[in-house]
Design a protein around this motif. Structure first.
Motif, PDB file in Angstrom:
ATOM      1  N   UNK B 239      13.050   8.900  -4.229  1.00  0.00           N
ATOM      2  CA  UNK B 239      11.821   9.782  -4.167  1.00  0.00           C
ATOM      3  C   UNK B 239      10.917   9.395  -5.485  1.00  0.00           C
ATOM      4  N   UNK B 240      11.628   9.607  -6.389  1.00  0.00           N
ATOM      5  CA  UNK B 240      10.823   9.463  -7.924  1.00  0.00           C
ATOM      6  C   UNK B 240      10.115   8.089  -7.761  1.00  0.00           C
ATOM      7  N   UNK B 241      10.572   7.016  -7.173  1.00  0.00           N
ATOM      8  CA  UNK B 241      10.070   5.412  -7.504  1.00  0.00           C
ATOM      9  C   UNK B 241       8.948   5.652  -6.490  1.00  0.00           C
ATOM     10  N   UNK B 242       9.226   6.267  -5.462  1.00  0.00           N
ATOM     11  CA  UNK B 242       8.196   6.150  -4.473  1.00  0.00           C
ATOM     12  C   UNK B 242       6.758   6.897  -4.680  1.00  0.00           C
ATOM     13  N   UNK B 243       6.957   7.938  -5.328  1.00  0.00           N
ATOM     14  CA  UNK B 243       6.089   8.614  -5.939  1.00  0.00           C
ATOM     15  C   UNK B 243       5.051   7.885  -6.718  1.00  0.00           C
ATOM     16  N   UNK B 244       6.034   7.109  -7.712  1.00  0.00           N
ATOM     17  CA  UNK B 244       5.408   6.497  -8.815  1.00  0.00           C
ATOM     18  C   UNK B 244       4.446   5.374  -8.435  1.00  0.00           C
ATOM     19  N   UNK B 245       5.294   4.492  -7.448  1.00  0.00           N
ATOM     20  CA  UNK B 245       4.529   3.404  -7.080  1.00  0.00           C
ATOM     21  C   UNK B 245       3.634   3.792  -6.133  1.00  0.00           C
ATOM     22  N   UNK B 246       3.447   4.708  -5.351  1.00  0.00           N
ATOM     23  CA  UNK B 246       2.089   4.921  -4.555  1.00  0.00           C
ATOM     24  C   UNK B 246       1.045   5.407  -5.280  1.00  0.00           C
ATOM     25  N   UNK B 247       1.362   6.184  -6.337  1.00  0.00           N
ATOM     26  CA  UNK B 247       0.249   6.797  -7.344  1.00  0.00           C
ATOM     27  C   UNK B 247      -0.348   5.456  -8.010  1.00  0.00           C
ATOM     28  N   UNK B 248       0.606   4.449  -8.437  1.00  0.00           N
ATOM     29  CA  UNK B 248      -0.048   3.512  -9.033  1.00  0.00           C
ATOM     30  C   UNK B 248      -0.842   2.734  -8.277  1.00  0.00           C
ATOM     31  N   UNK B 249      -0.681   2.668  -7.049  1.00  0.00           N
ATOM     32  CA  UNK B 249      -1.326   1.900  -6.138  1.00  0.00           C
ATOM     33  C   UNK B 249      -2.527   2.607  -5.501  1.00  0.00           C
ATOM     34  N   UNK B 250      -2.595   3.720  -5.605  1.00  0.00           N
ATOM     35  CA  UNK B 250      -3.945   4.580  -5.396  1.00  0.00           C
ATOM     36  C   UNK B 250      -4.813   4.286  -6.446  1.00  0.00           C
TER      37      UNK B 250
END
Lengths: 289, 262
Positions: B239-250
Motif C-alpha cells: 500500500x505504501x509503495x502504490x501510494x508513493x508511485x501513484x503520487x510520483x506519477x501524478x
C-alpha cells in the motif's frame, strides 16, 4: 526536424561526442555488451569463470530442439501473449474510443489519467492485489456467495484464467493509451461524412475508424505481446503449479538450476522471437509516426 | 439522435467499469492492510498493527533504504547523462545519428527477463558480480532511454533562434545552455527525472537477477515474501509503495502537461 537542421554544422560528431559519450557508454556496458555476452555464453558448456573446463558447444540449442518441453513451453507463452493481447484489444479499444470521441474537457483528462496511472505503479504489487481478490475465501468468493442464493466455490487462484486476468490488468492501460492517441487524431468530420453519406455506425467503424486507428492497435499489441511472452513473475504468483511458462523456465535456469548457458540459449531464442515480432510490427508503426 | 445518446451513456458506464476493474483489486489489497485478521478474514476489524510491525522488520527497512538510495542515484545520473545526450542529438547533425537514436529502443522494448539475465551473465563474467552496484548499473541503463526520449520531446518545442540570439549578444556556449536552453527544457528534465525514479523504484525483474541475499531492493524482498505466503505486512508495504508511485506519477503528469504547452 527542421530545428535540427538549422543548427546542423560540419564536424557535428566531434562536438556531439563529449555530450553523448557517457550515456551511450553506459548503455553499451549495461545493455549491449551483456546481450552480446549472453549470445556468446549460450554456445558454451560451462561458465569460463567457474574454474571448470569449458568448451564451445551447440548443445544448449540442441537441448531446446530435442526436448519438446521447451518448445511446448515457448508455444504456451506465445499463446498466453496472444490471449492477453486479444483481451486487451477487446477491453481497451472501446474504452479508448469513449475517451477520444465521447468524453470531453476535464472529465476526459481526469479519466485518461486514472486509466494510465496504475500502469506506472508497481507491477508486482498489482499482481499481488489480484491474489487477494481471487484466492479461495477471498473477496470475489465472499462477495459472490453473499449475493447469490446458492453456494458457489470460486477458486480461480493458481489457474490459467488467474494468470490471464492479472496480465490483462497489468497491460490493458497500454492498449488504451496507444489506441487513444490514434483515435483522437481522427478528424470527426470524416466520421460525420461517412454517416451523412448513409453508412451505418458499424460500417463507419469498419471502414473508417478501425483502419485509421490501426497503428495504435498494432503498437499496443506489440507493446503488450512482447513483455507477456517473457513474463515469469505473474505466472509464478497467480498460476502456482499451473503457471509454468517459458519465462519461468528461464528464471529457473538462473536462480534454481544454475545452468546459465542453457538459460542464455533459452533467453536468446526468446530474444530472436521478440525481434521477429517487432520487425513484423514496425512497418505499421513507422507509418504512424 | 436518441440512439447516439444511449450509446454515449453506455460508453461512459463502460469506462467506469474499466476503472473499477483497474482499481478495485488495489483498493481491496490496501483495505486488507488495515484488517486485524492475519488470514484476511472478515468481518473487517480496523488496525494499523501491520504498519507498526513493518518498523520491526529490519530486512524490509534495509531493502527500502537500498531502493531509495538506488532510485535517487539513478535519477541524478540519468538526468545528467540523458539531458547531455538529448542536447547533443538535438544540436548536431552527424552520420549515424539515426542509428544512435534507434539504439535507445532495444532497452525499452526487450523484455526485462532477457536484459536482466544478460546483465547477470555479463557482470558476473567481468567481475562486477551481483549486488547493489550491479543493480545501479542496470537501473541507469533501463531508465536512461526514457529520459532521453522525454527530454528530446521537450527540446522539439524549443526555438533554436533563441540560442542564436543569445550567442549574437555575446553569450558563450556555457551561458547559452545554462540561461536559455536549460530553463526552457526544465519541465522535460523534471518529468524525465521523475520517470527515472519510478523506473528504478518499481523495477523488479532486473533487480531480482542482480541481487544477493544481503544486497537487495524492496520489490525483490516483497517477491520473496509473497512466495513464502501472503501476510498483511505485504499488504501494508504494498500500500505504501502504490501510494508513493501513484503520487510520483501524478506529479510527472503535471510537469509533462506543462511541458507540452507552448
Amino acid at each position: 526536424m527542421a530545428a535540427q537542421s538549422a543548427t546542423a554544422s560540419r564536424g557535428g560528431l566531434r562536438k556531439a561526442l563529449p555530450l553523448m559519450a557517457p550515456a551511450y557508454l553506459w548503455l553499451t556496458v549495461a545493455i549491449f555488451l551483456p546481450l552480446s555476452a549472453m549470445v556468446f555464453f549460450s554456445f558454451m558448456t560451462d561458465l569460463p569463470l567457474s574454474g571448470k573446463p569449458w568448451a564451445f558447444t551447440l548443445g544448449n540449442y540442441a537441448a531446446f530442439f530435442s526436448q519438446s518441453l521447451y518448445l511446448t513451453l515457448l508455444l504456451a507463452s506465445l499463446r498466453l501473449g496472444l490471449e492477453v493481447t486479444l483481451w486487451c484489444v477487446v477491453i481497451g479499444y472501446p474504452a479508448a474510443y469513449v475517451l477520444a470521441k465521447v468524453l470531453k474537457g476535464r472529465s476526459r483528462e481526469a479519466i485518461f489519467l486514472l486509466v494510465i496511472l496504475p500502469f506506472w505503479s508497481n507491477g508486482l504489487v498489482r499482481i499481488f492485489s489480484w491474489a487477494m481478490v481471487l484466492r479461495e475465501g477471498g473477496i470475489l468468493d465472499t462477495a459472490l456467495n453473499a449475493v447469490l442464493p446458492f453456494k458457489i466455490n470460486i477458486d480461480l487462484m493458481y489457474s490459467y484464467p488467474a494468470v490471464i486476468i492479472g496480465l490483462v490488468h497489468s497491460y490493458v492501460p497500454y492498449m488504451v493509451l496507444t489506441c487513444y492517441l490514434t483515435l483522437q487524431a481522427i478528424d470527426d468530420s470524416l466520421i460525420e461524412a461517412g454517416r451523412s453519406l448513409g453508412a451505418s455506425r458499424l460500417q463507419v467503424l469498419k471502414r473508417v475508424i478501425i483502419p485509421l486507428s490501426m497503428p495504435g492497435l498494432v503498437a499496443g499489441a506489440a507493446l503488450i505481446f512482447v513483455p507477456v511472452v517473457g513474463s515469469f513473475m505473474e505466472p509464478r504468483i497467480l498460476g502456482g503449479r499451473t503457471g509454468t511458462f517459458y519465462g519461468t523456465v528461464i528464471e529457473d535456469q538462473f536462480v534454481a538450476v544454475f545452468n546459465w548457458p542453457l538459460g542464455a540459449a533459452l533467453s536468446f531464442i526468446l530474444l530472436a522471437v521478440v525481434l521477429v515480432i517487432l520487425a513484423i510490427a514496425s512497418p505499421v508503426l513507422r507509418r504512424a509516426t | 439522435m436518441a440512439t447516439t445518446r444511449i450509446l454515449e451513456w453506455l460508453g461512459r458506464i463502460y469506462v467506469w467499469l474499466l476503472l473499477a476493474f483497474l482499481y478495485l483489486p488495489i483498493i481491496i489489497m490496501a483495505l486488507m492492510s488495515f484488517n486485524a485478521s492475519p488470514f484476511y478474514q472478515l468481518p473487517f476489524e480496523w488496525t494499523t498493527d501491520w504498519y507498526a510491525s513493518l518498523w520491526q522488520n529490519d530486512q524490509l527497512i534495509s531493502a527500502t533504504w537500498n531502493s531509495l538510495k538506488i532510485a535517487v542515484i539513478t535519477t541524478i545520473i540519468c538526468v545528467v547523462l540523458g539531458t547531455a545526450a538529448s542536447l547533443a542529438l538535438y544540436r548536431y547533425e552527424f552520420r549515424g545519428k539515426k542509428l544512435l537514436q534507434a539504439l535507445l529502443f532495444p532497452p525499452i522494448a526487450i523484455p526485462w527477463l532477457i536484459t536482466g539475465t544478460a546483465m547477470l551473465i555479463f557482470f558476473f563474467g567481468i567481475g562486477i558480480g551481483r549486488g547493489l552496484f550491479a543493480i545501479l548499473l542496470g537501473h541507469v541503463a533501463l531508465a536512461l532511454p526514457y529520459v532521453i526520449v522525454v527530454v528530446s520531446a521537450r527540446l522539439q518545442t524549443f526555438a533554436p533562434e533563441l540560442e542564436e540570439a543569445a550567442r549574437s549578444l555575446g553569450a558563450n556556449q556555457w551561458l547559452v545552455t545554462n540561461r536559455v536552453t536549460l530553463p526552457w527544457i526544465m519541465p522535460g528534465v523534471i518529468a524525465g527525472g521523475l520517470f527515472a525514479f519510478a523506473v528504478s523504484f518499481d523495477q523488479f525483474v532486473v533487480s531480482y537477477f542482480l541481487s544477493t541475499p544481503g544486497q537487495t531492493t524492496l520489490p525483490v524482498e516483497i517477491y520473496a515474501a509473497i512466495r513464502k505466503g501472503f501476510t498483511p505486512e505485504i499488504n501494508a508495504v504494498s500500500t505504501i509503495i502504490i501510494v508513493v508511485s501513484m503520487a510520483l506519477m501524478l506529479l510527472t503528469a503535471r510537469f509533462f502537461k506543462f511541458g507540452g504547452e507552448k
